[in-house]
Design an enzyme around this catalytic site. Structure first.
Site, PDB file in Angstrom:
ATOM      1  CB  SER A  96      -0.974   0.120   1.192  1.00  0.00           C
ATOM      2  OG  SER A  96      -0.185   0.434   2.243  1.00  0.00           O
ATOM      3  CB  CYS A  97       1.959   4.032  -1.757  1.00  0.00           C
ATOM      4  SG  CYS A  97       0.866   3.984  -3.435  1.00  0.00           S
ATOM      5  NE  ARG A  98      -1.688  11.711  -0.706  1.00  0.00           N
ATOM      6  CZ  ARG A  98      -2.569  12.353  -1.716  1.00  0.00           C
ATOM      7  NH1 ARG A  98      -2.336  11.830  -2.814  1.00  0.00           N
ATOM      8  NH2 ARG A  98      -3.360  13.229  -1.499  1.00  0.00           N
ATOM      9  N   GLY A 100      -1.927   4.407  -4.575  1.00  0.00           N
ATOM     10  CA  GLY A 100      -1.630   3.090  -5.552  1.00  0.00           C
ATOM     11  C   GLY A 100      -0.555   2.988  -6.684  1.00  0.00           C
ATOM     12  CB  ILE A 125      -3.656   4.738   2.886  1.00  0.00           C
ATOM     13  CG1 ILE A 125      -3.880   4.878   4.219  1.00  0.00           C
ATOM     14  CG2 ILE A 125      -3.134   6.162   2.432  1.00  0.00           C
ATOM     15  CD1 ILE A 125      -3.939   3.213   4.772  1.00  0.00           C
TER      16      ILE A 125
END
Length: 140
Positions: A96-98, A100, A125
């Site tokens: 996961s990141c901010r 995608g 996220i």
């Protein structure tokens, strides 16, 4: 039909561009998201297959809130930290990141390193929070 042929002949660059863009869109729809999961599918993997969540955002963003039990490995040093994930090689791993985008690159790196069950959290996220799923500020 004659007008369509005439338009194509007069504006062949525009028509060619349209065909190429349409081709990329169709390709993306068919195979583009095969390693991506939405937040609901991610919770299924976490709850039923004991998936591991790896957050590749910077540490400051991770500390502001992350998925419960997520492991923080920032993307700027991700390639050097892949070895730390070897103990999870048999489990599904959700990156996961901010939003995608960064996690997509990390997903590819893990695939190249031999990890088979690697998934990108589609929307990151932000999508997780939009789905009203829990986040925490506590470290593991």
């Amino acid at each position: 039909m004659q007008q369509l042929i005439e338009f194509t002949m007069n504006h062949w660059i525009l028509v060619l561009t349209f065909v190429v863009v349409a081709g990329f869109l169709i390709f993306n729809l068919l195979v583009g998201d095969k390693n991506a999961v939405d937040p609901v599918a991610a919770t299924e993997l976490i709850n039923h297959q004991d998936a591991v969540v790896v957050d590749v955002r910077p540490a400051a963003d991770f500390n502001k809130g992350h998925i419960i039990n997520a492991i923080s490995i920032p993307s700027n040093g991700f390639a050097n930290q892949i070895g730390a994930l070897n103990k999870y090689k048999e489990k599904p791993i959700i990156i996961s990141c901010r939003s995608g985008a960064q996690s997509s690159a990390a997903t590819g790196q893990l695939k190249k390193a031999g990890f088979e069950q690697v998934y990108n959290l589609k929307g990151g996220i932000l999508a997780w929070q939009s789905a009203n799923l829990p986040i925490t500020r506590k470290s593991k």
